[in-house]
Motif scaffolding. Sequence first.
Motif, PDB file in Angstrom:
ATOM      1  N   UNK B  50       0.786  -1.235   0.000  1.00 12.49           N
ATOM      2  CA  UNK B  50       0.000   0.000   0.000  1.00 12.49           C
ATOM      3  C   UNK B  50       0.816   1.281   0.000  1.00 12.49           C
ATOM      4  N   UNK B  51       2.091   1.167   0.203  1.00 17.48           N
ATOM      5  CA  UNK B  51       2.908   2.375   0.255  1.00 17.48           C
ATOM      6  C   UNK B  51       4.100   2.270  -0.690  1.00 17.48           C
ATOM      7  N   UNK B  52       3.877   1.604  -1.790  1.00 14.89           N
ATOM      8  CA  UNK B  52       4.964   1.482  -2.757  1.00 14.89           C
ATOM      9  C   UNK B  52       5.124   2.806  -3.488  1.00 14.89           C
ATOM     10  N   UNK B  53       6.151   2.881  -4.249  1.00  6.75           N
ATOM     11  CA  UNK B  53       6.424   4.102  -4.985  1.00  6.75           C
ATOM     12  C   UNK B  53       5.325   4.356  -6.020  1.00  6.75           C
ATOM     13  N   UNK B  54       4.699   3.285  -6.487  1.00  4.46           N
ATOM     14  CA  UNK B  54       3.584   3.473  -7.411  1.00  4.46           C
ATOM     15  C   UNK B  54       2.449   4.257  -6.774  1.00  4.46           C
ATOM     16  N   UNK B  55       2.296   4.096  -5.492  1.00  2.00           N
ATOM     17  CA  UNK B  55       1.244   4.837  -4.809  1.00  2.00           C
ATOM     18  C   UNK B  55       1.709   6.233  -4.405  1.00  2.00           C
ATOM     19  N   UNK B  56       2.931   6.558  -4.713  1.00  2.28           N
ATOM     20  CA  UNK B  56       3.419   7.888  -4.396  1.00  2.28           C
ATOM     21  C   UNK B  56       4.064   8.009  -3.029  1.00  2.28           C
ATOM     22  N   UNK B  57       4.610   6.934  -2.543  1.00  2.00           N
ATOM     23  CA  UNK B  57       5.297   6.981  -1.253  1.00  2.00           C
ATOM     24  C   UNK B  57       6.721   6.494  -1.401  1.00  2.00           C
ATOM     25  N   UNK B  58       7.560   7.019  -0.532  1.00  2.00           N
ATOM     26  CA  UNK B  58       8.931   6.538  -0.456  1.00  2.00           C
ATOM     27  C   UNK B  58       9.159   6.048   0.963  1.00  2.00           C
ATOM     28  N   UNK B  59       9.685   4.892   1.084  1.00  2.28           N
ATOM     29  CA  UNK B  59       9.894   4.290   2.395  1.00  2.28           C
ATOM     30  C   UNK B  59      11.378   4.044   2.611  1.00  2.28           C
ATOM     31  N   UNK B  60      11.867   4.542   3.735  1.00  7.50           N
ATOM     32  CA  UNK B  60      13.245   4.271   4.117  1.00  7.50           C
ATOM     33  C   UNK B  60      13.218   3.603   5.478  1.00  7.50           C
ATOM     34  N   UNK B  61      14.262   2.858   5.786  1.00  9.07           N
ATOM     35  CA  UNK B  61      14.281   2.218   7.094  1.00  9.07           C
ATOM     36  C   UNK B  61      15.706   1.961   7.535  1.00  9.07           C
ATOM     37  N   UNK B  62      15.810   1.675   8.784  1.00  8.50           N
ATOM     38  CA  UNK B  62      17.117   1.345   9.338  1.00  8.50           C
ATOM     39  C   UNK B  62      16.935   0.223  10.346  1.00  8.50           C
ATOM     40  N   UNK B  63      17.833  -0.732  10.337  1.00  9.91           N
ATOM     41  CA  UNK B  63      17.742  -1.837  11.281  1.00  9.91           C
ATOM     42  C   UNK B  63      18.565  -1.518  12.515  1.00  9.91           C
ATOM     43  N   UNK B  64      18.618  -2.475  13.409  1.00  8.62           N
ATOM     44  CA  UNK B  64      19.472  -2.338  14.582  1.00  8.62           C
ATOM     45  C   UNK B  64      18.890  -1.406  15.622  1.00  8.62           C
ATOM     46  N   UNK B  65      19.659  -1.201  16.655  1.00 11.80           N
ATOM     47  CA  UNK B  65      19.185  -0.356  17.757  1.00 11.80           C
ATOM     48  C   UNK B  65      18.774   1.002  17.239  1.00 11.80           C
ATOM     49  N   UNK B  66      17.651   1.500  17.736  1.00 11.46           N
ATOM     50  CA  UNK B  66      17.151   2.778  17.249  1.00 11.46           C
ATOM     51  C   UNK B  66      16.677   2.710  15.821  1.00 11.46           C
ATOM     52  N   UNK B  67      16.373   1.529  15.377  1.00 10.86           N
ATOM     53  CA  UNK B  67      15.897   1.385  14.003  1.00 10.86           C
ATOM     54  C   UNK B  67      14.547   2.061  13.798  1.00 10.86           C
ATOM     55  N   UNK B  68      14.170   2.236  12.558  1.00 12.28           N
ATOM     56  CA  UNK B  68      12.905   2.911  12.264  1.00 12.28           C
ATOM     57  C   UNK B  68      12.447   2.577  10.863  1.00 12.28           C
ATOM     58  N   UNK B  69      11.205   2.937  10.607  1.00  9.12           N
ATOM     59  CA  UNK B  69      10.675   2.916   9.250  1.00  9.12           C
ATOM     60  C   UNK B  69      10.115   4.304   9.013  1.00  9.12           C
ATOM     61  N   UNK B  70      10.470   4.888   7.933  1.00 10.43           N
ATOM     62  CA  UNK B  70      10.027   6.251   7.634  1.00 10.43           C
ATOM     63  C   UNK B  70       9.271   6.230   6.317  1.00 10.43           C
ATOM     64  N   UNK B  71       8.111   6.792   6.330  1.00 13.41           N
ATOM     65  CA  UNK B  71       7.301   6.839   5.118  1.00 13.41           C
ATOM     66  C   UNK B  71       7.079   8.291   4.741  1.00 13.41           C
ATOM     67  N   UNK B  72       7.373   8.597   3.513  1.00 12.63           N
ATOM     68  CA  UNK B  72       7.152   9.953   3.021  1.00 12.63           C
ATOM     69  C   UNK B  72       6.233   9.890   1.826  1.00 12.63           C
ATOM     70  N   UNK B  73       5.414  10.876   1.741  1.00 11.32           N
ATOM     71  CA  UNK B  73       4.584  10.999   0.564  1.00 11.32           C
ATOM     72  C   UNK B  73       5.314  11.920  -0.399  1.00 11.32           C
ATOM     73  N   UNK B  74       5.436  11.489  -1.626  1.00 10.20           N
ATOM     74  CA  UNK B  74       6.184  12.329  -2.559  1.00 10.20           C
ATOM     75  C   UNK B  74       5.238  13.004  -3.532  1.00 10.20           C
ATOM     76  N   UNK B  75       5.514  14.234  -3.771  1.00  7.40           N
ATOM     77  CA  UNK B  75       4.743  14.981  -4.754  1.00  7.40           C
ATOM     78  C   UNK B  75       5.341  14.695  -6.126  1.00  7.40           C
TER      79      UNK B  75
END
Lengths: 158, 158
Positions: B50-75
């Motif tokens: 549901x958040x692929x680039x085709x839908x206009x989103x960019x997802x970045x992430x980081x593993x390990x301690x303090x890891x995260x997933x970041x979702x951005x909506x791209x214009x």
Amino acid sequence: MANNISDVIERYLKRILQQSQSGMVELQRGDLAELFQCVPSQINYVISTRFSVDYGYVVESKRGGGGYIRIRKVELDPTTPLSRIAQSIGHTLSQREAEAIVESLLRENLLTRREYSLLKTVVHRDVLGVDLPLRDELRARLLAQSLVALTMARAEDE
Amino acid sequence: MANNISDVIERYLKRILQQSQSGMVELQRGDLAELFQCVPSQINYVISTRFSVDYGYVVESKRGGGGYIRIRKVELDPTTPLSRIAQSIGHTLSQREAEAIVESLLRENLLTRREYSLLKTVVHRDVLGVDLPLRDELRARLLAQSLVALTMARAEDE
DNA sequence: TATAATATAGTCAATAATGGTCAAAGTCAA
DNA sequence: TTGACTTTGACCATTATTGACTATATTATA
């Protein structure tokens, strides 16, 4: 009238469609089948014989977990030129015929230039890229359904 | 509407995306999984469907301690997007991918509601009505060429 | 500093949970 | 008796859920 399950299910669906403000029903196929003690595919039968686009319904569905079937009633004025033309398109359609249709629709301002351009592309043999006679059948479906979509899009736009 | 967790998570993420000024949301996979009582990999499923680039989103992430997933909506770049997207369409295209593309184009106001409706119809498997894998190839050609046609279409005739 | 432990996220395949299709068999009225 | 309509079920297609295994980053420890 008849005492067959299909008619009972039809009446049931139309009743809840009427009662819902949104003009939409959403249901799970299995639930409905259970409610009426029939096999699930009976629901598909009812929908395809009684809730087709020709009758002014739009049906969407989703499979998989949490799947559903959604039925909406749309105002489909059968006298509107687009839907009349859609209905007049048969089972097969040559590129020449298709182009004649979209050109006349453009002339009558029933299509924007962009829509015209788009449809011109969609019916082009190179884009379809499959062999006859499949190509002409595919083109007929594409153009007819596209015109139906345009008819309904207007209704939805409010 | 949805009885499945994936849709619930999708709505949750879109809501906080909307509410955030930055158009970005950052989360921890495990936290979100706990919040919705699901396994962590479910989050990956939601993101990839549901958040692929085709839908206009960019997802970045980081593993390990303090890891995260970041979702951005791209214009989308409003100057050349249609043709760019047309170029990005490969040799084959699923219905799901195609719908993602046209939905994001509608959202960006690069399509009118009628054009959207029309394209939704053109990429629908029932309208194409041929077997895989031909169907996905046909769909790719139709959508790519349609977007090219829109790019080149002369602006509205008065 | 190296290494180990811990804390994240990612992948993939199996399974479950839906809806769809099609053709055979059944029903019923003209 | 026949033809249209209905009912059924076996098989198919799509989407969601789960968990074992993997990959990577950070933090603690030798």
